[in-house]
Design a protein around this motif. Structure first.
Motif, short mmCIF file in Angstrom:
data_model
loop_
_atom_site.label_atom_id
_atom_site.label_comp_id
_atom_site.label_asym_id
_atom_site.label_seq_id
_atom_site.Cartn_x
_atom_site.Cartn_y
_atom_site.Cartn_z
N ASP A 90 47.54 32.08 33.79
CA ASP A 90 47.47 31.54 32.43
C ASP A 90 47.56 30.02 32.45
O ASP A 90 46.82 29.33 31.75
CB ASP A 90 48.59 32.11 31.55
CG ASP A 90 48.35 33.55 31.13
OD1 ASP A 90 47.20 34.03 31.25
OD2 ASP A 90 49.32 34.20 30.69
N ARG A 91 48.45 29.48 33.26
CA ARG A 91 48.60 28.02 33.36
C ARG A 91 47.36 27.38 33.98
O ARG A 91 46.93 26.32 33.56
CB ARG A 91 49.85 27.66 34.14
CG ARG A 91 51.11 27.96 33.37
CD ARG A 91 52.35 27.54 34.12
NE ARG A 91 53.52 27.91 33.38
CZ ARG A 91 54.13 27.13 32.49
NH1 ARG A 91 53.67 25.95 32.24
NH2 ARG A 91 55.20 27.55 31.86
N VAL A 92 46.82 28.03 34.99
CA VAL A 92 45.60 27.52 35.61
C VAL A 92 44.46 27.52 34.60
O VAL A 92 43.68 26.57 34.53
CB VAL A 92 45.24 28.32 36.88
CG1 VAL A 92 43.85 28.00 37.37
CG2 VAL A 92 46.27 28.05 37.98
N THR A 145 46.17 35.58 49.64
CA THR A 145 46.13 34.26 49.02
C THR A 145 44.69 33.80 48.81
O THR A 145 44.35 33.28 47.75
CB THR A 145 46.90 33.24 49.90
OG1 THR A 145 48.25 33.69 50.02
CG2 THR A 145 46.89 31.86 49.29
N ALA A 146 43.85 34.02 49.80
CA ALA A 146 42.44 33.60 49.70
C ALA A 146 41.74 34.31 48.54
O ALA A 146 40.87 33.71 47.89
CB ALA A 146 41.71 33.85 51.01
N ASP A 147 42.13 35.56 48.24
CA ASP A 147 41.52 36.28 47.12
C ASP A 147 41.89 35.63 45.78
O ASP A 147 41.04 35.47 44.90
CB ASP A 147 41.99 37.75 47.11
CG ASP A 147 41.61 38.50 48.36
OD1 ASP A 147 40.48 38.28 48.87
OD2 ASP A 147 42.44 39.30 48.84
N VAL A 148 43.15 35.24 45.65
CA VAL A 148 43.59 34.60 44.41
C VAL A 148 42.93 33.24 44.26
O VAL A 148 42.47 32.88 43.17
CB VAL A 148 45.13 34.50 44.36
CG1 VAL A 148 45.59 33.75 43.12
CG2 VAL A 148 45.76 35.89 44.42
N ILE A 149 42.87 32.49 45.36
CA ILE A 149 42.22 31.18 45.32
C ILE A 149 40.74 31.33 44.94
O ILE A 149 40.21 30.56 44.14
CB ILE A 149 42.36 30.44 46.67
CG1 ILE A 149 43.82 30.20 47.01
CG2 ILE A 149 41.56 29.15 46.68
CD1 ILE A 149 44.54 29.24 46.10
N ALA A 151 39.46 33.73 43.13
CA ALA A 151 39.43 34.06 41.70
C ALA A 151 39.62 32.80 40.85
O ALA A 151 38.90 32.60 39.87
CB ALA A 151 40.51 35.10 41.38
N VAL A 152 40.57 31.95 41.24
CA VAL A 152 40.81 30.71 40.50
C VAL A 152 39.58 29.82 40.56
O VAL A 152 39.16 29.24 39.55
CB VAL A 152 42.06 29.99 41.05
CG1 VAL A 152 42.17 28.57 40.53
CG2 VAL A 152 43.32 30.79 40.72
N SER A 153 38.96 29.72 41.73
CA SER A 153 37.76 28.88 41.88
C SER A 153 36.61 29.43 41.05
O SER A 153 35.88 28.66 40.41
CB SER A 153 37.34 28.81 43.35
OG SER A 153 38.33 28.20 44.12
N MET A 154 36.43 30.74 41.07
CA MET A 154 35.37 31.35 40.28
C MET A 154 35.61 31.09 38.79
O MET A 154 34.69 30.75 38.06
CB MET A 154 35.31 32.86 40.57
CG MET A 154 34.80 33.18 41.96
SD MET A 154 35.08 34.91 42.47
CE MET A 154 34.27 35.82 41.18
N ALA A 174 37.46 37.12 32.17
CA ALA A 174 37.51 36.96 33.63
C ALA A 174 38.87 37.39 34.16
O ALA A 174 38.95 38.10 35.18
CB ALA A 174 37.22 35.52 34.01
N TRP A 175 39.93 36.98 33.48
CA TRP A 175 41.26 37.37 33.94
C TRP A 175 41.42 38.88 33.89
O TRP A 175 42.05 39.49 34.75
CB TRP A 175 42.36 36.66 33.15
CG TRP A 175 43.73 37.12 33.54
CD1 TRP A 175 44.73 37.46 32.71
CD2 TRP A 175 44.24 37.33 34.86
NE1 TRP A 175 45.83 37.86 33.43
CE2 TRP A 175 45.56 37.80 34.76
CE3 TRP A 175 43.70 37.19 36.14
CZ2 TRP A 175 46.35 38.12 35.86
CZ3 TRP A 175 44.50 37.51 37.25
CH2 TRP A 175 45.80 37.96 37.09
#
Length: 185
Positions: A90-92, A145-149, A151-154, A174-175
């Motif tokens: 949410d913050r991102v 971690t790479a999966d979350v990163i 997702a954030v990048s996408m 998306a979330w």
């Protein structure tokens, strides 16, 4: 000397000027995009262009400084034991909604040596929170971690390319997809 000119306060004004420049850059870039004139940033901050360039020699340096502040806020947030991955995302999303022009710049200059530390810091933030979320059973062990990163990048990429009025709905949808993918199996 005119009544509108400011007295030069010298080096002691440096930290205050830097803070003012960062706040002004956030506002100017949010309103006018990343190609807005840097003179508009200096003017909004109430400093001269010389002060701007002393602190930030180019747009990339200014964008990196803003992301450094964003990451510092995320690091502080993750230090709280009650913080969840939902809360972090949410913050991102909030940061991405306010900084889409900056995201484009940093993504374009991702290999700039000045920006490399941003990815390292984000990895640490996400890894710390992911361990806690997996231990609580809220995130599946299959998520790294790479999966979350990713997702954030996408998410940042799609938000940067969405119309401003559509961004909150796009972020929510998306979330929802990421949440479904991250749920324990």
């Amino acid at each position: 000397m005119g009544t509108n000119s400011k007295a030069n306060r010298g080096p002691s004004a440096g930290p205050e000027n830097r803070r003012a420049l960062l706040a002004a850059a956030r506002e100017v870039f949010a309103a006018d995009g990343f190609t807005a004139p840097l003179s508009a940033v200096a003017r909004r901050a109430g400093v001269g262009q010389g002060s701007l360039y002393r602190h930030f020699p180019d747009r990339t340096a200014l964008a990196i400084a803003i992301f450094d502040e964003n990451l510092a806020a995320l690091e502080t947030f993750v230090d709280r034991p009650e913080s969840t991955l939902d809360d972090l995302l949410d913050r991102v999303i909030e940061q991405a909604l306010a900084s889409t022009a900056l995201i484009d710049l940093v993504m374009a200059d991702a290999h700039d040596p000045r920006a490399v530390h941003l990815a390292d810091r984000l990895d640490i933030v996400v890894a710390r929170l992911l361990v806690r979320e997996q231990a609580a059973g809220r995130i599946g062990e299959h998520v790294g971690t790479a999966d979350v990163i990713l997702a954030v990048s996408m998410l940042a990429g799609v938000l940067a390319r969405s119309d401003a009025a559509d961004r909150p709905d796009v972020a929510r949808r998306a979330w929802g997809l990421f949440h479904a993918a991250f749920t324990p199996r």
